[in-house]
Design a protein around this motif. Sequence first.
Motif, PDB file in Angstrom:
ATOM      1  N   CYS A  31       0.846  -1.196   0.000  1.00  0.00           N
ATOM      2  CA  CYS A  31       0.000   0.000   0.000  1.00  0.00           C
ATOM      3  C   CYS A  31       0.875   1.238   0.000  1.00  0.00           C
ATOM      4  O   CYS A  31       2.103   1.148   0.097  1.00  0.00           O
ATOM      5  CB  CYS A  31      -0.927   0.003   1.221  1.00  0.00           C
ATOM      6  N   ALA A  32       0.223   2.391  -0.111  1.00  0.00           N
ATOM      7  CA  ALA A  32       0.932   3.674  -0.023  1.00  0.00           C
ATOM      8  C   ALA A  32       0.315   4.483   1.102  1.00  0.00           C
ATOM      9  O   ALA A  32      -0.909   4.509   1.269  1.00  0.00           O
ATOM     10  CB  ALA A  32       0.831   4.439  -1.336  1.00  0.00           C
ATOM     11  N   VAL A  33       1.154   5.135   1.892  1.00  0.00           N
ATOM     12  CA  VAL A  33       0.699   6.014   2.969  1.00  0.00           C
ATOM     13  C   VAL A  33       1.354   7.376   2.783  1.00  0.00           C
ATOM     14  O   VAL A  33       2.570   7.474   2.606  1.00  0.00           O
ATOM     15  CB  VAL A  33       1.045   5.444   4.358  1.00  0.00           C
ATOM     16  N   VAL A  34       0.518   8.420   2.810  1.00  0.00           N
ATOM     17  CA  VAL A  34       1.007   9.787   2.708  1.00  0.00           C
ATOM     18  C   VAL A  34       0.642  10.526   3.988  1.00  0.00           C
ATOM     19  O   VAL A  34      -0.515  10.514   4.420  1.00  0.00           O
ATOM     20  CB  VAL A  34       0.397  10.524   1.500  1.00  0.00           C
ATOM     21  N   LEU A  35       1.629  11.142   4.591  1.00  0.00           N
ATOM     22  CA  LEU A  35       1.424  11.947   5.796  1.00  0.00           C
ATOM     23  C   LEU A  35       1.339  13.405   5.393  1.00  0.00           C
ATOM     24  O   LEU A  35       2.292  13.952   4.820  1.00  0.00           O
ATOM     25  CB  LEU A  35       2.597  11.739   6.759  1.00  0.00           C
ATOM     26  N   THR A  36       0.194  14.036   5.633  1.00  0.00           N
ATOM     27  CA  THR A  36       0.026  15.441   5.271  1.00  0.00           C
ATOM     28  C   THR A  36      -0.309  16.261   6.514  1.00  0.00           C
ATOM     29  O   THR A  36      -1.018  15.804   7.415  1.00  0.00           O
ATOM     30  CB  THR A  36      -1.073  15.645   4.209  1.00  0.00           C
ATOM     31  N   TYR A  37       0.211  17.491   6.545  1.00  0.00           N
ATOM     32  CA  TYR A  37       0.045  18.387   7.688  1.00  0.00           C
ATOM     33  C   TYR A  37      -0.407  19.749   7.160  1.00  0.00           C
ATOM     34  O   TYR A  37       0.278  20.351   6.323  1.00  0.00           O
ATOM     35  CB  TYR A  37       1.369  18.538   8.439  1.00  0.00           C
ATOM     36  N   ASP A  38      -1.536  20.229   7.666  1.00  0.00           N
ATOM     37  CA  ASP A  38      -2.138  21.461   7.136  1.00  0.00           C
ATOM     38  C   ASP A  38      -1.847  22.692   7.995  1.00  0.00           C
ATOM     39  O   ASP A  38      -1.775  22.608   9.226  1.00  0.00           O
ATOM     40  CB  ASP A  38      -3.660  21.306   7.040  1.00  0.00           C
ATOM     41  N   ASP A  39      -1.720  23.830   7.307  1.00  0.00           N
ATOM     42  CA  ASP A  39      -1.785  25.174   7.909  1.00  0.00           C
ATOM     43  C   ASP A  39      -0.460  25.748   8.394  1.00  0.00           C
ATOM     44  O   ASP A  39      -0.456  26.824   9.017  1.00  0.00           O
ATOM     45  CB  ASP A  39      -2.799  25.239   9.050  1.00  0.00           C
ATOM     46  N   ALA A  40       0.666  25.084   8.140  1.00  0.00           N
ATOM     47  CA  ALA A  40       1.976  25.657   8.482  1.00  0.00           C
ATOM     48  C   ALA A  40       2.045  26.062   9.948  1.00  0.00           C
ATOM     49  O   ALA A  40       2.427  27.182  10.298  1.00  0.00           O
ATOM     50  CB  ALA A  40       2.287  26.859   7.578  1.00  0.00           C
ATOM     51  N   LEU A  41       1.699  25.142  10.831  1.00  0.00           N
ATOM     52  CA  LEU A  41       1.728  25.411  12.269  1.00  0.00           C
ATOM     53  C   LEU A  41       3.161  25.360  12.807  1.00  0.00           C
ATOM     54  O   LEU A  41       4.002  24.616  12.301  1.00  0.00           O
ATOM     55  CB  LEU A  41       0.879  24.387  13.008  1.00  0.00           C
ATOM     56  N   THR A  42       3.404  26.126  13.844  1.00  0.00           N
ATOM     57  CA  THR A  42       4.715  26.102  14.491  1.00  0.00           C
ATOM     58  C   THR A  42       5.067  24.690  14.950  1.00  0.00           C
ATOM     59  O   THR A  42       6.223  24.256  14.867  1.00  0.00           O
ATOM     60  CB  THR A  42       4.723  27.058  15.696  1.00  0.00           C
ATOM     61  N   GLU A  43       4.051  23.956  15.418  1.00  0.00           N
ATOM     62  CA  GLU A  43       4.278  22.595  15.898  1.00  0.00           C
ATOM     63  C   GLU A  43       4.744  21.648  14.798  1.00  0.00           C
ATOM     64  O   GLU A  43       5.382  20.628  15.079  1.00  0.00           O
ATOM     65  CB  GLU A  43       2.997  22.048  16.540  1.00  0.00           C
ATOM     66  N   HIS A  44       4.429  21.956  13.555  1.00  0.00           N
ATOM     67  CA  HIS A  44       4.944  21.137  12.457  1.00  0.00           C
ATOM     68  C   HIS A  44       6.462  21.264  12.380  1.00  0.00           C
ATOM     69  O   HIS A  44       7.170  20.287  12.124  1.00  0.00           O
ATOM     70  CB  HIS A  44       4.320  21.566  11.129  1.00  0.00           C
ATOM     71  N   ILE A  45       6.939  22.474  12.609  1.00  0.00           N
ATOM     72  CA  ILE A  45       8.376  22.737  12.530  1.00  0.00           C
ATOM     73  C   ILE A  45       9.103  22.210  13.762  1.00  0.00           C
ATOM     74  O   ILE A  45      10.178  21.612  13.662  1.00  0.00           O
ATOM     75  CB  ILE A  45       8.622  24.247  12.363  1.00  0.00           C
ATOM     76  N   THR A  46       8.514  22.427  14.939  1.00  0.00           N
ATOM     77  CA  THR A  46       9.203  22.077  16.190  1.00  0.00           C
ATOM     78  C   THR A  46       9.001  20.626  16.622  1.00  0.00           C
ATOM     79  O   THR A  46       9.823  20.081  17.368  1.00  0.00           O
ATOM     80  CB  THR A  46       8.742  22.998  17.325  1.00  0.00           C
ATOM     81  N   LYS A  47       7.901  19.986  16.175  1.00  0.00           N
ATOM     82  CA  LYS A  47       7.595  18.643  16.664  1.00  0.00           C
ATOM     83  C   LYS A  47       7.470  17.602  15.550  1.00  0.00           C
ATOM     84  O   LYS A  47       8.060  16.523  15.625  1.00  0.00           O
ATOM     85  CB  LYS A  47       6.309  18.680  17.493  1.00  0.00           C
ATOM     86  N   ALA A  48       6.689  17.914  14.507  1.00  0.00           N
ATOM     87  CA  ALA A  48       6.441  16.907  13.468  1.00  0.00           C
ATOM     88  C   ALA A  48       7.695  16.642  12.630  1.00  0.00           C
ATOM     89  O   ALA A  48       8.069  15.479  12.422  1.00  0.00           O
ATOM     90  CB  ALA A  48       5.290  17.343  12.575  1.00  0.00           C
ATOM     91  N   ILE A  49       8.322  17.694  12.135  1.00  0.00           N
ATOM     92  CA  ILE A  49       9.483  17.503  11.256  1.00  0.00           C
ATOM     93  C   ILE A  49      10.640  16.812  11.974  1.00  0.00           C
ATOM     94  O   ILE A  49      11.240  15.874  11.420  1.00  0.00           O
ATOM     95  CB  ILE A  49       9.912  18.839  10.623  1.00  0.00           C
ATOM     96  N   PRO A  50      10.990  17.191  13.203  1.00  0.00           N
ATOM     97  CA  PRO A  50      12.053  16.439  13.886  1.00  0.00           C
ATOM     98  C   PRO A  50      11.722  14.960  14.053  1.00  0.00           C
ATOM     99  O   PRO A  50      12.613  14.104  13.923  1.00  0.00           O
ATOM    100  CB  PRO A  50      12.155  17.149  15.248  1.00  0.00           C
TER     101      PRO A  50
END
Length: 264
Positions: A31-50
């Motif tokens: 299968c294929a799984v895509v992880l998407t994150y909306d709205d350019a939140l600070t938490e995407h930079i500080t928590k999700a990306i790391p």
Amino acid sequence: MKKWIVWLVLSNTLILAASAQNKASWKGKKCAVVLTYDDALTEHITKAIPALDSLGLKATFYIADFGGLQAQIPAWRSAAAHGHELGNHTLTHPCEGGRPGREFVKPDYDLTKYTLRRITDDIRTMSTLLTAIDGKTKRTFAYPCGDTKIGGVPYIDGMKNAFVGARGVSPAITSADKVDLYNINSYMVNGQSGEELIAQVKQAEGKQGLLVFLFHGVGGGHGLNVSLPAHRQLLRYLKQHEKDIWIAPMVDVAEFIKVQQARQ
């Protein structure tokens, strides 16, 4: 007897061919799984990306500007350099207002008051800004609030050449041949446990389909949120099962689907 043997050989050949075709439907994975994150939140930079980078997983971040994008540009440029997609989520994130649950929609950004020209200009401006950040011209789009039309007309119709695909918000796990590339299904995350998120992935494996996760808050930052432990548990499962699951940014998966569908 000979006819029976011929029939048996042909049947086995067809079964093997079908099996090989299924195996090749997601680059040889289930299968294929895509992880998407909306709205350019600070938490995407500080928590999700790391968290993603620590496991070598790549995702798509749908960027809109709620007033803080300029300060985030170095971080988004770095994310793109590490293989994450910066997707277009419009510049101003307009949504349909005037109905229950949409009290957050400001009058100036009420999609029901937009013209096709206005939304097109908004989207093109964001694409120009994203290209200035990551140097890329090929990307995907995500509809703010899942709203796809103005005056009953799908507003992406005149811009399909600008995007490989567009993500919607309707939940479904879809085979490659059934994916609507300009309204790709997604599974919105809000409070699910890690076990519940993993159960969705297992369904995708069983159905040999595409599963797109739609995140907003990650450990906070938005009313729609996933806890850090649940997010971490999902990512670890995906990493541990990479041999069976293709995890990639939306632009890569959409391009692959487009090629597959063109061959049919």
